[in-house]
Design a protein around this motif. Sequence first.
Motif, PDB file in Angstrom:
ATOM      1  N   GLN B   2       0.851  -1.178   0.000  1.00  0.00           N
ATOM      2  CA  GLN B   2       0.000   0.000   0.000  1.00  0.00           C
ATOM      3  C   GLN B   2       0.893   1.235   0.000  1.00  0.00           C
ATOM      4  O   GLN B   2       1.638   1.478   0.948  1.00  0.00           O
ATOM      5  CB  GLN B   2      -0.893  -0.027   1.252  1.00  0.00           C
ATOM      6  CG  GLN B   2      -1.950   1.026   1.290  1.00  0.00           C
ATOM      7  CD  GLN B   2      -3.088   0.757   0.315  1.00  0.00           C
ATOM      8  OE1 GLN B   2      -3.484  -0.364   0.080  1.00  0.00           O
ATOM      9  NE2 GLN B   2      -3.604   1.833  -0.256  1.00  0.00           N
ATOM     10  N   GLU B   5      -0.885   4.872   3.255  1.00  0.00           N
ATOM     11  CA  GLU B   5      -1.524   4.266   4.416  1.00  0.00           C
ATOM     12  C   GLU B   5      -2.447   5.296   5.052  1.00  0.00           C
ATOM     13  O   GLU B   5      -2.004   6.332   5.533  1.00  0.00           O
ATOM     14  CB  GLU B   5      -0.476   3.824   5.432  1.00  0.00           C
ATOM     15  CG  GLU B   5       0.382   2.645   4.975  1.00  0.00           C
ATOM     16  CD  GLU B   5      -0.381   1.328   4.970  1.00  0.00           C
ATOM     17  OE1 GLU B   5       0.077   0.390   4.301  1.00  0.00           O
ATOM     18  OE2 GLU B   5      -1.438   1.249   5.628  1.00  0.00           O
ATOM     19  N   SER B  25       3.000   7.990   3.837  1.00  0.00           N
ATOM     20  CA  SER B  25       3.707   7.212   2.838  1.00  0.00           C
ATOM     21  C   SER B  25       5.202   7.388   3.035  1.00  0.00           C
ATOM     22  O   SER B  25       5.656   8.345   3.659  1.00  0.00           O
ATOM     23  CB  SER B  25       3.309   7.685   1.436  1.00  0.00           C
ATOM     24  OG  SER B  25       4.031   6.984   0.446  1.00  0.00           O
ATOM     25  N   GLY B 102      -5.381   5.859  -0.871  1.00  0.00           N
ATOM     26  CA  GLY B 102      -5.309   5.199   0.424  1.00  0.00           C
ATOM     27  C   GLY B 102      -6.507   4.286   0.579  1.00  0.00           C
ATOM     28  O   GLY B 102      -7.389   4.221  -0.280  1.00  0.00           O
ATOM     29  N   GLN B 103      -6.559   3.582   1.711  1.00  0.00           N
ATOM     30  CA  GLN B 103      -7.623   2.593   1.932  1.00  0.00           C
ATOM     31  C   GLN B 103      -8.976   3.232   2.205  1.00  0.00           C
ATOM     32  O   GLN B 103     -10.014   2.584   2.110  1.00  0.00           O
ATOM     33  CB  GLN B 103      -7.275   1.675   3.116  1.00  0.00           C
ATOM     34  CG  GLN B 103      -5.997   0.895   2.947  1.00  0.00           C
ATOM     35  CD  GLN B 103      -4.838   1.555   3.657  1.00  0.00           C
ATOM     36  OE1 GLN B 103      -4.690   2.777   3.665  1.00  0.00           O
ATOM     37  NE2 GLN B 103      -3.987   0.747   4.255  1.00  0.00           N
TER      38      GLN B 103
END
Lengths: 113, 111
Positions: B2, B5, B25, B102-103
Amino acid sequence: GAVVSQHPSRVICKSGTSVKIECRSLDFQATTMFWYRQFPKQSLMLMATSNEGSKATYEQGVEKDKFLINHASLTLSTLTVTSAHPEDSSFYICSVRSGHEQYFGPGTRLTVT
Amino acid sequence: TQLLEQSPQFLSIQEGENLTVYCNSSSVFSSLQWYRQEPGEGPVLLVTVVTGGEVKKLKRLTFQFGDARKDSSLHITAAQTGDTGLYLCAGVIQGAQKLVFGQGTRLTINP
């Protein structure tokens, strides 16, 4: 900002058939468009970068023969999901960039039965 | 791996409280964007930051870009139920072309 439309907004197709999704940049000439996919409860993942007049660039793990991209004009890119399977069911979103800003279409919900 | 984050991924707080969402990051970004996405719709751009240390405000939302352009934060003051939604950070890595996400943070503001 740029206005992006997608058609259709929802589509249901049978397994094994193909479906085409259109992305239009309504007020901006886009030499590059981006196609993303979003599975439920997840973030957006870039599938490919569509370049006007040339071949698309695909991200690792995305099958170029399955997800055909055509960017024939500065305002239209199409994504064709060929031989669709239930696992291709997802939310497909296209995007254009203007300077540092990137704008997204409303998305297309694909359901493969 | 990823590249961005985002944390927390889920946040549920009471109306009137403050909150901060982080995006981190190890990569340097030429620009970073924050989006809000409603169910069944595409992400809507809230803000773009491009300069290290930059701070932008949008009503009760404050966005900050880290000095080294590797991280960003979104702070909401006196959250309202209308702030409920999915917030996404996304950035263009320096020297690259593509926007990575990002998530996401699924924010719920309870009355």
